[in-house]
Structures are given as C-alpha cells and as structure tokens.
Design a protein around this motif. Sequence first.
Motif, PDB file in Angstrom:
ATOM      1  N   TRP A  66      -6.714  17.066  45.019  1.00 14.96           N
ATOM      2  CA  TRP A  66      -6.113  18.014  46.073  1.00 14.96           C
ATOM      3  C   TRP A  66      -6.120  19.477  45.988  1.00 14.96           C
ATOM      4  CZ3 TRP A  66      -1.594  20.094  45.067  1.00 14.96           C
ATOM      5  CH2 TRP A  66      -0.865  19.561  43.323  1.00 14.96           C
ATOM      6  N   GLY A  68      -4.492  23.626  47.145  1.00 19.25           N
ATOM      7  CA  GLY A  68      -2.975  23.753  47.782  1.00 19.25           C
ATOM      8  C   GLY A  68      -3.162  25.499  47.956  1.00 19.25           C
ATOM      9  N   PRO A  74       3.234  32.657  44.996  1.00 22.87           N
ATOM     10  CA  PRO A  74       4.457  31.686  43.844  1.00 22.87           C
ATOM     11  C   PRO A  74       4.110  30.684  44.647  1.00 22.87           C
ATOM     12  CG  PRO A  74       5.435  33.777  44.613  1.00 22.87           C
ATOM     13  CD  PRO A  74       4.418  34.073  45.108  1.00 22.87           C
ATOM     14  N   MET A  75       4.193  29.640  44.318  1.00 25.68           N
ATOM     15  CA  MET A  75       4.697  27.792  44.163  1.00 25.68           C
ATOM     16  C   MET A  75       6.519  27.981  45.238  1.00 25.68           C
ATOM     17  SD  MET A  75       4.696  24.745  42.404  1.00 25.68           S
ATOM     18  CE  MET A  75       5.554  22.986  42.786  1.00 25.68           C
ATOM     19  N   THR A  82      -1.237  21.957  51.138  1.00 25.39           N
ATOM     20  CA  THR A  82      -1.842  21.150  50.377  1.00 25.39           C
ATOM     21  C   THR A  82      -2.745  20.376  51.487  1.00 25.39           C
ATOM     22  OG1 THR A  82       0.315  21.118  49.293  1.00 25.39           O
ATOM     23  CG2 THR A  82      -1.284  19.006  48.404  1.00 25.39           C
ATOM     24  N   GLN A  95       4.226  21.984  53.226  1.00 24.79           N
ATOM     25  CA  GLN A  95       4.968  21.095  52.094  1.00 24.79           C
ATOM     26  C   GLN A  95       6.006  22.789  51.915  1.00 24.79           C
ATOM     27  OE1 GLN A  95       2.939  19.524  49.046  1.00 24.79           O
ATOM     28  NE2 GLN A  95       3.602  18.003  50.174  1.00 24.79           N
ATOM     29  N   TYR A 100      10.420  24.706  40.559  1.00 27.78           N
ATOM     30  CA  TYR A 100       8.679  24.248  40.520  1.00 27.78           C
ATOM     31  C   TYR A 100       9.037  22.685  40.078  1.00 27.78           C
ATOM     32  CZ  TYR A 100       7.313  28.613  40.304  1.00 27.78           C
ATOM     33  OH  TYR A 100       7.058  30.106  40.448  1.00 27.78           O
ATOM     34  N   ALA A 102       8.015  18.352  42.797  1.00 29.43           N
ATOM     35  CA  ALA A 102       7.061  18.434  44.290  1.00 29.43           C
ATOM     36  C   ALA A 102       7.276  18.614  44.817  1.00 29.43           C
ATOM     37  CB  ALA A 102       7.456  17.226  43.860  1.00 29.43           C
ATOM     38  N   PRO A 103       7.003  19.057  45.869  1.00 30.87           N
ATOM     39  CA  PRO A 103       7.218  19.997  47.046  1.00 30.87           C
ATOM     40  C   PRO A 103       7.670  18.972  47.824  1.00 30.87           C
ATOM     41  CG  PRO A 103       5.130  21.214  46.625  1.00 30.87           C
ATOM     42  CD  PRO A 103       5.392  19.939  45.636  1.00 30.87           C
ATOM     43  N   VAL A 157      -4.197  25.787  44.183  1.00 36.26           N
ATOM     44  CA  VAL A 157      -3.772  25.644  42.786  1.00 36.26           C
ATOM     45  C   VAL A 157      -5.288  24.207  42.905  1.00 36.26           C
ATOM     46  CG1 VAL A 157      -1.323  25.775  42.069  1.00 36.26           C
ATOM     47  CG2 VAL A 157      -2.616  24.292  43.907  1.00 36.26           C
ATOM     48  N   VAL A 174       1.891  13.632  44.849  1.00 36.92           N
ATOM     49  CA  VAL A 174       1.615  13.801  43.372  1.00 36.92           C
ATOM     50  C   VAL A 174       2.315  14.691  42.507  1.00 36.92           C
ATOM     51  CG1 VAL A 174       0.360  15.498  45.737  1.00 36.92           C
ATOM     52  CG2 VAL A 174       2.291  16.943  44.492  1.00 36.92           C
ATOM     53  N   GLN A 176       2.328  17.484  38.749  1.00 37.17           N
ATOM     54  CA  GLN A 176       1.630  18.950  38.210  1.00 37.17           C
ATOM     55  C   GLN A 176      -0.212  19.183  38.562  1.00 37.17           C
ATOM     56  OE1 GLN A 176       4.385  19.970  35.700  1.00 37.17           O
ATOM     57  NE2 GLN A 176       3.048  22.386  35.312  1.00 37.17           N
ATOM     58  N   HIS A 177      -0.320  19.852  39.617  1.00 41.83           N
ATOM     59  CA  HIS A 177      -1.870  20.259  39.381  1.00 41.83           C
ATOM     60  C   HIS A 177      -2.317  20.833  37.572  1.00 41.83           C
ATOM     61  CE1 HIS A 177       0.582  23.798  39.710  1.00 41.83           C
ATOM     62  NE2 HIS A 177       1.494  23.503  40.825  1.00 41.83           N
ATOM     63  N   MET A 181      -4.893  27.337  38.624  1.00 43.63           N
ATOM     64  CA  MET A 181      -3.580  28.135  39.896  1.00 43.63           C
ATOM     65  C   MET A 181      -3.796  29.246  39.282  1.00 43.63           C
ATOM     66  SD  MET A 181      -0.317  26.986  37.276  1.00 43.63           S
ATOM     67  CE  MET A 181      -0.162  27.695  36.354  1.00 43.63           C
ATOM     68  N   GLN A 183      -2.718  33.268  41.247  1.00 47.58           N
ATOM     69  CA  GLN A 183      -1.758  34.190  42.647  1.00 47.58           C
ATOM     70  C   GLN A 183      -2.878  35.537  42.586  1.00 47.58           C
ATOM     71  OE1 GLN A 183       1.978  35.064  43.108  1.00 47.58           O
ATOM     72  NE2 GLN A 183       2.303  33.703  41.417  1.00 47.58           N
TER      73      GLN A 183
HETATM   74  C1  HEM Z   1       2.450  26.753  39.384  1.00 49.43           C
HETATM   75  C2  HEM Z   1       4.461  22.876  38.949  1.00 49.43           C
HETATM   76  C3  HEM Z   1       2.877  20.870  43.021  1.00 49.43           C
HETATM   77  C4  HEM Z   1       1.523  25.385  44.161  1.00 49.43           C
HETATM   78  C5  HEM Z   1       3.476  26.229  39.310  1.00 49.43           C
HETATM   79  C6  HEM Z   1       3.672  26.139  37.824  1.00 49.43           C
HETATM   80  C7  HEM Z   1       4.518  25.292  38.023  1.00 49.43           C
HETATM   81  C8  HEM Z   1       4.714  24.084  38.557  1.00 49.43           C
HETATM   82  C9  HEM Z   1       5.313  24.344  36.592  1.00 49.43           C
HETATM   83  C10 HEM Z   1       3.907  27.188  37.024  1.00 49.43           C
HETATM   84  C11 HEM Z   1       3.563  27.123  36.101  1.00 49.43           C
HETATM   85  C12 HEM Z   1       2.935  28.362  35.301  1.00 49.43           C
HETATM   86  O1  HEM Z   1       3.421  29.283  35.695  1.00 49.43           O
HETATM   87  O2  HEM Z   1       2.798  27.636  33.668  1.00 49.43           O
HETATM   88  C13 HEM Z   1       4.430  21.437  40.346  1.00 49.43           C
HETATM   89  C14 HEM Z   1       4.766  20.426  40.279  1.00 49.43           C
HETATM   90  C15 HEM Z   1       4.419  19.786  40.986  1.00 49.43           C
HETATM   91  C16 HEM Z   1       3.594  21.242  41.343  1.00 49.43           C
HETATM   92  C17 HEM Z   1       5.784  19.456  39.063  1.00 49.43           C
HETATM   93  C18 HEM Z   1       4.670  18.477  41.769  1.00 49.43           C
HETATM   94  C19 HEM Z   1       5.395  17.683  41.558  1.00 49.43           C
HETATM   95  C20 HEM Z   1       2.376  22.241  43.826  1.00 49.43           C
HETATM   96  C21 HEM Z   1       1.730  21.291  45.310  1.00 49.43           C
HETATM   97  C22 HEM Z   1       1.369  22.946  45.364  1.00 49.43           C
HETATM   98  C23 HEM Z   1       2.266  23.652  43.773  1.00 49.43           C
HETATM   99  C24 HEM Z   1       1.047  20.286  45.671  1.00 49.43           C
HETATM  100  C25 HEM Z   1       0.779  22.998  46.403  1.00 49.43           C
HETATM  101  C26 HEM Z   1       0.610  24.444  47.681  1.00 49.43           C
HETATM  102  C27 HEM Z   1       1.354  26.510  43.054  1.00 49.43           C
HETATM  103  C28 HEM Z   1       0.910  27.535  42.804  1.00 49.43           C
HETATM  104  C29 HEM Z   1       1.399  27.828  42.259  1.00 49.43           C
HETATM  105  C30 HEM Z   1       1.931  26.328  40.744  1.00 49.43           C
HETATM  106  C31 HEM Z   1      -0.186  27.947  44.265  1.00 49.43           C
HETATM  107  C32 HEM Z   1       0.599  28.866  40.970  1.00 49.43           C
HETATM  108  C33 HEM Z   1       1.491  30.075  41.503  1.00 49.43           C
HETATM  109  C34 HEM Z   1       3.153  30.179  41.085  1.00 49.43           C
HETATM  110  O3  HEM Z   1       2.724  30.225  39.147  1.00 49.43           O
HETATM  111  O4  HEM Z   1       4.088  30.568  41.577  1.00 49.43           O
HETATM  112  N1  HEM Z   1       3.067  24.425  39.441  1.00 49.43           N
HETATM  113  N2  HEM Z   1       3.925  22.402  40.792  1.00 49.43           N
HETATM  114  N3  HEM Z   1       2.574  23.088  43.153  1.00 49.43           N
HETATM  115  N4  HEM Z   1       2.108  26.102  42.266  1.00 49.43           N
HETATM  116 FE1  HEM Z   1       2.529  23.803  41.772  1.00 49.43          FE
END
Ligand code: HEM
Length: 209
Positions: A66, A68, A74-75, A82, A95, A100, A102-103, A157, A174, A176-177, A181, A183
């Motif tokens: 998948w 996203g 930012p997430m 997604t 979503q 940080y 699951a959305p 991501v 889902v 965690q990706h 990932m 920006q």
């Molecule tokens: C970044 C957790 C699902 C989009 C991150 C980060 C974490 C995280 C911890 C930051 C990591 C870092 O900076 O080192 C999770 C968990 C998920 C999940 C636990 C599901 C269980 C999703 C989904 C999307 C998404 C479904 C859909 C678009 C993003 C994006 C970033 C990101 C775009 C990069 C921007 C940022 O750091 O804010 N995620 N994520 N994530 N995630 Fe997720």
Amino acid sequence: FAQAPSVWTHPGTGIVFNTWSAYPAQTQGGFTLGLALPSNALTTDATEFIGYMECSSVKNGANSGWCGVSLKGPMTNSLLITAWPNAGEVYTALQFATGYAAPANYEGNAKITQIASTVNSTHFTLVFRCQNCLQWNHEGVTGGVSTSAGGGQFGWVQAFPSPGNPTCPSQITVNQHDNGMGQWGGAFDSSIANPSYSAWAAKATKTVT
Ligand code: HEM
C-alpha cells in the motif's frame, strides 16, 4: 516550495500532470505523485484535484503493498489518501490521523472517483478525482491546501504488506509503513492548471469500494 515538478502526460488519458517522485534509493520500486488542478486554481483556491499515484508492489508481487499521500506533508492533521491493489483493482481510503498511530476514517465529505488504474507485478497506478479534498474538517480539526500559493507541502509513504480487509476501505487495517516515507515542498508549474480540467474530471465515473 523547493522541488520543481516534472510535467508529464498520462498516456492512457492525456491528462497533464505535475509529478514528483521518490526514487528506488528511498523506497523500493519508487513512488510518484501527480497533480492536475482546475483552470483557475493558481489564482483562486481550488477545492478539488485530479491525482496520479504510482506505487510499488516490487517486494511481494502483483496486488501487494500500500502507499499513502499526506496533502499537507505530515502524517498528522492532514487529509491522507491511502491506496492499495487487490484482485486487479486499486482501492482507496480517505483517512485522518491526529497522532502517529493507525489513522481513522476521514469524517468530512471528501470523495474519490476513478478515471484509470493499472495493476501489474511491480506497480499499481491510479488516476482519480478527489472532490472536497483541499480543505478538510475531521471532527473539528481543520486545514487545507491553498493552490493559489503556487505550491504545497506533501508527504508520501509506502509499505510492503497488503492492508487487512482489503476489499472494505472503511475497515482496512495497516501496520506502520516499512518501505520509506518523506515530505517535500512541491512548486507548481503553470501547466498544473489546465483548461481541460473539467473535461478530464467528467471522466471520473468509477467507484471501487
Ligand atoms: C510518518 C506511524 C500509518 C502516512 C510516520 C511516523 C510514524 C508513523 C511513527 C514518523 C516516523 C519518523 O519520523 O521517523 C504510523 C503508524 C501507522 C501509520 C503506527 C499505522 C499503524 C500511516 C498511513 C498513512 C501514513 C495509513 C497514509 C498516508 C505517513 C506520512 C509520514 C508518516 C506521510 C511522513 C511524514 C511525517 O513524518 O509526519 N508514521 N503510520 N501513515 N506517516 Fe505514518
């Protein structure tokens, strides 16, 4: 908005996109987002866009993985799109995440309809119309993208496993990706706002749910 786009015409539909890519060094199989905007979007903030996503299935083959997009970078507190392939179709979920984890399903009135999609052993692609996607309100958390600003901050991501419940977008699960990932600040080329936008948008007649 540091990153200039590539201007690219989608061969199947003729839609002209501004595209930005993450390369295989950042994410196995690469990732591309394309955007096309209504003809006046560089002077009047648009509420919708036509998007293109090219996402990776390289690790586990056709109908896997998948990807996203965050429409603000930012997430968290951004509308998230997604997308994943299943049985030759590309599914999407709108979503929203306030942390940080699951959305949740986005609770605003945004809507995706499809124009074209492909699924093969290495990638899946989707051309889609996203209405009411550029201003959002998720249970009182508001935000948006101002297309007249000449660019935007976006996030991407990718993940290797498929979501759980893949044929039911409101109930996917889902983890965690795990395939990169990032920006970027994407500058808009003037070709992003095209006189043909309305005609292209009218081709978005397919819903995959
Ligand atoms: C970044 C957790 C699902 C989009 C991150 C980060 C974490 C995280 C911890 C930051 C990591 C870092 O900076 O080192 C999770 C968990 C998920 C999940 C636990 C599901 C269980 C999703 C989904 C999307 C998404 C479904 C859909 C678009 C993003 C994006 C970033 C990101 C775009 C990069 C921007 C940022 O750091 O804010 N995620 N994520 N994530 N995630 Fe997720």
